[in-house]
Design a protein around this motif. Structure first.
Motif, PDB file in Angstrom:
ATOM      1  N   GLY A 176       6.795  37.975  18.506  1.00  0.00           N
ATOM      2  CA  GLY A 176       7.059  36.546  18.342  1.00  0.00           C
ATOM      3  C   GLY A 176       8.285  36.250  17.506  1.00  0.00           C
ATOM      4  N   GLY A 177       8.531  34.958  17.326  1.00  0.00           N
ATOM      5  CA  GLY A 177       9.645  34.499  16.505  1.00  0.00           C
ATOM      6  C   GLY A 177       9.177  33.394  15.584  1.00  0.00           C
ATOM      7  N   GLY A 180       7.099  27.684  17.736  1.00  0.00           N
ATOM      8  CA  GLY A 180       5.690  27.543  18.089  1.00  0.00           C
ATOM      9  C   GLY A 180       4.757  27.624  16.900  1.00  0.00           C
ATOM     10  N   GLY A 181       3.630  28.312  17.114  1.00  0.00           N
ATOM     11  CA  GLY A 181       2.585  28.363  16.101  1.00  0.00           C
ATOM     12  C   GLY A 181       2.998  29.037  14.814  1.00  0.00           C
ATOM     13  N   THR A 182       3.846  30.059  14.905  1.00  0.00           N
ATOM     14  CA  THR A 182       4.285  30.751  13.690  1.00  0.00           C
ATOM     15  C   THR A 182       5.095  29.816  12.803  1.00  0.00           C
ATOM     16  OG1 THR A 182       4.332  32.882  14.841  1.00  0.00           O
ATOM     17  CG2 THR A 182       5.564  32.717  12.777  1.00  0.00           C
ATOM     18  N   GLY A 183       6.034  29.114  13.405  1.00  0.00           N
ATOM     19  CA  GLY A 183       6.834  28.163  12.635  1.00  0.00           C
ATOM     20  C   GLY A 183       5.988  27.057  12.044  1.00  0.00           C
ATOM     21  N   ASP A 184       5.021  26.565  12.817  1.00  0.00           N
ATOM     22  CA  ASP A 184       4.140  25.505  12.317  1.00  0.00           C
ATOM     23  C   ASP A 184       3.315  25.996  11.131  1.00  0.00           C
ATOM     24  OD1 ASP A 184       5.088  23.808  14.261  1.00  0.00           O
ATOM     25  OD2 ASP A 184       3.402  24.149  15.641  1.00  0.00           O
ATOM     26  N   ALA A 185       2.857  27.256  11.197  1.00  0.00           N
ATOM     27  CA  ALA A 185       2.072  27.818  10.096  1.00  0.00           C
ATOM     28  C   ALA A 185       2.925  27.957   8.837  1.00  0.00           C
ATOM     29  CB  ALA A 185       1.498  29.175  10.497  1.00  0.00           C
ATOM     30  N   VAL A 186       4.189  28.343   9.011  1.00  0.00           N
ATOM     31  CA  VAL A 186       5.090  28.462   7.857  1.00  0.00           C
ATOM     32  C   VAL A 186       5.311  27.090   7.227  1.00  0.00           C
ATOM     33  CG1 VAL A 186       7.427  29.045   7.116  1.00  0.00           C
ATOM     34  CG2 VAL A 186       6.219  30.550   8.707  1.00  0.00           C
ATOM     35  N   LEU A 187       5.517  26.075   8.050  1.00  0.00           N
ATOM     36  CA  LEU A 187       5.687  24.719   7.522  1.00  0.00           C
ATOM     37  C   LEU A 187       4.440  24.263   6.773  1.00  0.00           C
ATOM     38  CD1 LEU A 187       7.505  22.928  10.487  1.00  0.00           C
ATOM     39  CD2 LEU A 187       8.428  23.303   8.188  1.00  0.00           C
ATOM     40  N   ASP A 188       3.279  24.565   7.315  1.00  0.00           N
ATOM     41  CA  ASP A 188       2.034  24.180   6.652  1.00  0.00           C
ATOM     42  C   ASP A 188       1.881  24.915   5.321  1.00  0.00           C
ATOM     43  OD1 ASP A 188      -0.613  22.629   7.214  1.00  0.00           O
ATOM     44  OD2 ASP A 188      -1.263  24.577   6.434  1.00  0.00           O
ATOM     45  N   LEU A 189       2.297  26.188   5.289  1.00  0.00           N
ATOM     46  CA  LEU A 189       2.255  26.959   4.046  1.00  0.00           C
ATOM     47  C   LEU A 189       3.163  26.328   2.997  1.00  0.00           C
ATOM     48  CD1 LEU A 189       1.557  29.469   2.331  1.00  0.00           C
ATOM     49  CD2 LEU A 189       3.415  30.670   3.518  1.00  0.00           C
TER      50      LEU A 189
END
Length: 313
Positions: A176-177, A180-189
């Motif tokens: 992945g990069g 999507g979901g990874t970027g959204d999770a980082v923003l939520d963190l």
């Protein structure tokens, strides 16, 4: 002997300065012992040891060494007031992660590591820095992303002492990069840390990334432009169409003009669009350089000074 008793008692009863020091007159070099009481930066109030008399005089009355001493005392008093008036220290779920070393964590399925000062106090106000790695550090070990130049330089002793921060280094999954979901999770963190860690300055949240991480940095900024105060992006790019969304964020972008991995046009396009939008951006195109430029960028003290100077209004 009887006649000495009243004198001895009187000496005991006279209040004595607790922290007397030697002060030197700027005009003639005369010296006296006195205790510092207070200063407003223009005048200084002292208590003379000889007779306990308190008086206020212009700070310029005393030597340069004395003025430096007073300046240091003023900073001490400001720090004490800030500590007294600061909100209660709260580190939320991250209390065991801010300890002067890398500590592993996981948030919404995304692995990350956090680095912060060994100790924090409630009056601290620290920037939050997010480092996004390139494609070579993807994986599941939650280790590779902190072994590269960005995190190494940001946490190096001298640099961290001058520019302490809370540093987050997430790891993208193997396939992945940062979209999507990874970027959204980082923003939520990021948002969770800003909300729950009281020593984080919400007006100084920075993102920096290399290659895939530079693309990811632009992506995060386009999704939550009000979250970030500044960014350093290296050897990546973005769709010029997002320029309007991120035009208020100070960005310093770097790219080698001989990059055979990510064509320099990827940077030129987004930077031209941002410049047309009158965004507060800087673009450094490194002549004769290829893709491997992170060392030269992250080892440049000016880059760190610039990033840490950015602050939202």
């Amino acid at each position: 002997m009887k006649n000495l008793v009243p004198l001895f008692l009187s000496l005991i009863l006279i209040p004595q300065p607790l922290h007397a020091r030697t002060w030197t007159a700027a005009s003639d070099g005369k010296k006296m012992e006195a205790e510092f009481v207070k200063s407003d930066g223009r005048t200084v109030t002292i208590r003379r040891a000889a007779d306990n008399k308190v008086f206020t005089v212009p700070l310029t009355t005393f030597s340069e060494e004395d003025r430096e001493f007073v300046a240091a005392k003023i900073e001490e008093m400001k720090a004490a007031d800030a500590e007294k008036n600061a909100p209660e220290l709260s580190l939320g779920d991250y209390e065991e992660m801010i300890k002067g070393e890398w500590v592993k964590g996981e948030h919404e399925g995304v692995n990350y590591q956090m680095y912060g000062p060994k100790r924090v106090k409630r009056s601290d106000s620290l920037p939050l820095v997010i480092y996004l790695h390139g494609s070579g550090e993807r994986g599941e070990d939650n280790e590779q992303q902190i072994r590269v130049q960005g995190p190494k330089t940001l946490t190096a002793d001298d640099n961290f002492r001058k520019r302490p921060c809370i540093l987050i280094a997430p790891q993208a999954p193997t396939d992945g990069g940062w979209n999507g979901g990874t970027g959204d999770a980082v923003l939520d963190l990021i948002e969770d840390i800003v909300k729950n860690v009281s020593v984080v300055d919400s007006k100084r949240v920075y993102v920096t990334g290399y290659s895939m991480g530079a693309y990811g940095s632009f992506s995060l900024m386009s999704k939550e432009p009000d979250l970030f105060a500044g960014a350093v992006t290296i050897a990546g790019g973005a769709n010029p169409g997002i320029a309007g969304d991120i035009k208020k964020i100070p960005i310093w972008n770097f790219h080698g003009d001989m990059d055979a991995t990510v064509n320099v046009e990827q940077s030129r396009g987004i930077m031209e669009a941002l410049e047309k939008a009158r965004a507060p951006v800087k673009y450094t195109e490194m002549a004769g350089e290829g893709h491997g430029i992170p060392g030269k960028v992250y080892n440049d003290v000016e880059v760190h000074e610039w990033l840490f100077a950015q602050k939202q209004d």
